[in-house]
Design a protein around this motif. Structure first.
Motif, PDB file in Angstrom:
ATOM      1  N   PRO A  31       0.814  -1.211   0.000  1.00 41.57           N
ATOM      2  CA  PRO A  31       0.000   0.000   0.000  1.00 41.57           C
ATOM      3  C   PRO A  31       0.852   1.267   0.000  1.00 41.57           C
ATOM      4  N   GLN A  32       0.221   2.383  -0.360  1.00 40.24           N
ATOM      5  CA  GLN A  32       0.943   3.647  -0.472  1.00 40.24           C
ATOM      6  C   GLN A  32       1.641   4.068   0.822  1.00 40.24           C
ATOM      7  N   PRO A  33       1.033   3.877   2.006  1.00 39.98           N
ATOM      8  CA  PRO A  33       1.763   4.274   3.224  1.00 39.98           C
ATOM      9  C   PRO A  33       3.089   3.542   3.412  1.00 39.98           C
ATOM     10  N   VAL A  34       3.174   2.304   2.974  1.00 37.30           N
ATOM     11  CA  VAL A  34       4.428   1.562   3.071  1.00 37.30           C
ATOM     12  C   VAL A  34       5.436   2.099   2.065  1.00 37.30           C
ATOM     13  N   ILE A  35       4.967   2.347   0.854  1.00 34.77           N
ATOM     14  CA  ILE A  35       5.836   2.941  -0.164  1.00 34.77           C
ATOM     15  C   ILE A  35       6.367   4.280   0.319  1.00 34.77           C
ATOM     16  N   ASP A  36       5.480   5.085   0.914  1.00 36.89           N
ATOM     17  CA  ASP A  36       5.886   6.411   1.403  1.00 36.89           C
ATOM     18  C   ASP A  36       6.911   6.302   2.530  1.00 36.89           C
ATOM     19  N   ALA A  37       6.734   5.321   3.415  1.00 38.79           N
ATOM     20  CA  ALA A  37       7.667   5.164   4.532  1.00 38.79           C
ATOM     21  C   ALA A  37       9.056   4.778   4.042  1.00 38.79           C
ATOM     22  N   ILE A  38       9.109   3.900   3.059  1.00 34.23           N
ATOM     23  CA  ILE A  38      10.401   3.499   2.499  1.00 34.23           C
ATOM     24  C   ILE A  38      11.061   4.681   1.803  1.00 34.23           C
ATOM     25  N   ALA A  39      10.269   5.416   1.011  1.00 34.00           N
ATOM     26  CA  ALA A  39      10.816   6.578   0.311  1.00 34.00           C
ATOM     27  C   ALA A  39      11.287   7.643   1.295  1.00 34.00           C
ATOM     28  N   ALA A  40      10.532   7.837   2.380  1.00 28.85           N
ATOM     29  CA  ALA A  40      10.893   8.853   3.359  1.00 28.85           C
ATOM     30  C   ALA A  40      12.211   8.533   4.046  1.00 28.85           C
ATOM     31  N   ALA A  41      12.447   7.254   4.281  1.00 24.04           N
ATOM     32  CA  ALA A  41      13.713   6.869   4.914  1.00 24.04           C
ATOM     33  C   ALA A  41      14.894   7.245   4.027  1.00 24.04           C
ATOM     34  N   TYR A  42      14.754   6.966   2.723  1.00 22.35           N
ATOM     35  CA  TYR A  42      15.832   7.330   1.802  1.00 22.35           C
ATOM     36  C   TYR A  42      15.943   8.848   1.640  1.00 22.35           C
TER      37      TYR A  42
END
Length: 401
Positions: A31-42
């Motif tokens: 889901p988008q929240p997981v994608i966003d969390a991974i992107a935010a870490a980078y």
């Protein structure tokens, strides 16, 4: 206690392609929240752990949050959450560590219901140690794992019992607690493979009687990360092979190399996502998980009933196995067509399914289908809805002679 499935589906970008995604037993979409969390870490910047600078501190916090999230999901202790690339790799790691104390005369009990990742590591470790493997049989054609057989299989010489919480092809949910109680009665450890079960129901590893509980985040809307959860005091007794220079703390001593920190941020986000599936859930994250996963189970079982009824109405389709209690997973064959031909036909009809043994190596042999290509697997999860099931049934109808 209910799911707004259309709201949930809207959170998954991949589901917008028009396919019926019924391949979730091999891995869910994200889901988008997981994608966003991974992107935010980078985007924020991360470094290796335990450094003196902020990016390193962010990685430390990510690891801590991932352990806490997995512990909430399965009812474990964050201090006993071992993270790694996948369940198979971690199970091999634990098999090597545990087998250091095994020798001739010791016995290890495995089952023919299990995914091979909860069979072969134990078989190979036992062989190296000179220990004996004892096999729990599966009833055919039902696909049940009779718990009463463990009364004789588990003896005073048993060191470990490995069993699945749910079959990854038939969905069979065995009486895990009865099996682990028998292991505990003789002082043996219970290693429970929860990879297939965790996405489908509320999980309490203590209720299972699991000393060690394995799960994989990519089966419950997370990235490709595995975890094994145990009691910290149990992990303290184990001495896995590790670098002399790496941490000897628990659970760190089981985690070799540098972790994929951004993916671990996705693990915590995935657990938060699961906790919010039922928008009416309240309380702590653990409490919201129990409520949401109960709603998931109810939703999936309703769709499974529709799927099984539809498959049984097609004279050219045969469902493999008939367990009394099962996850939302169907395994079937189609007369006149190999499993791969069926999967290809379904893919042409925009339905994603898997075919083959799906690593249920011993079970497909016990069922007598492994050498013929095994069968076709359709797996439902919380984001599947009735149109997905109906699409599968309609495309299968085309294969009727």
């Amino acid at each position: 206690m209910s799911l707004d499935v259309e709201r949930i589906r809207a959170l998954y970008p991949a589901l917008s392609d028009g396919y019926a995604w019924l391949d979730a037993a091999a891995g869910t979409q994200v889901p988008q929240p997981v994608i966003d969390a991974i992107a935010a870490a980078y985007t924020s910047g991360i470094g290796n752990t335990h450094g003196a600078f902020p990016a390193s501190a962010r990685s430390d916090a990510i690891v801590t949050r991932a352990r806490e999230a997995v512990a909430d999901l399965v009812g474990g202790d964050p201090g006993g959450v071992v993270l790694g690339p996948n369940m198979t790799t971690l199970t091999y790691r634990f098999a090597y560590a545990l087998a250091k104390d095994w020798g001739p005369g010791d016995e290890i009990v495995v089952s023919r219901l299990d995914h091979d990742a909860n069979v072969r590591p134990w078989v190979q470790a036992a062989e190296r140690a000179g220990a004996l493997i004892r096999w729990a049989r599966v009833e055919t054609p039902s696909g049940e794992l009779p718990a009463e057989q463990y009364e004789e299989l588990v003896t005073e010489r048993t060191r470990l019992v490995a069993v699945t919480a749910a079959s990854n092809i038939l969905g069979t949910i065995p009486d895990v607690r009865r099996i682990t109680d028998r292991a505990r009665a003789v002082g043996a450890l219970a290693y429970v493979d929860g990879v297939h079960a965790t996405p489908h129901m509320p999980i309490d590893m203590a209720a299972f009687g699991a000393d060690l509980y394995a799960t994989s985040a990519y089966k419950w809307s997370g990235p490709h990360i595995g975890a094994v959860v145990g009691r910290p005091e149990l992990l303290e007794r184990l001495r896995p092979d590790k670098l002399a220079s790496s941490s000897d703390e628990v659970p760190d001593r089981f985690e070799t190399g540098t972790a994929p920190f951004a993916d671990l941020a996705g693990v915590a986000a995935a657990v938060d996502h699961l906790a919010g599936l039922d928008t009416g859930a309240t309380g702590s994250r653990r409490e919201r998980l129990l409520t949401s996963m109960a709603a998931v189970e109810a939703h999936e079982q309703a769709e499974l009933a529709h799927l099984l009824k539809g498959l049984s109405s097609l004279p050219h389709v045969s469902v493999v196995g008939s367990p009394a209690r099962r996850t939302a997973t169907a395994y079937f064959t189609v007369a006149g067509h190999t499993p791969r031909q069926v999967a290809e036909h379904l893919a042409a009809g925009r339905v994603n399914v898997w075919d083959g043994h799906c690593y249920a190596w011993e079970l497909t042999r016990a069922l007598g289908i492994r050498d013929e290509g095994s069968a076709v697997r359709a797996g439902l999860v919380h984001y599947n809805h009735r149109p997905d099931v109906d699409r599968l049934l309609n495309v299968l109808e085309d294969l009727r002679h």
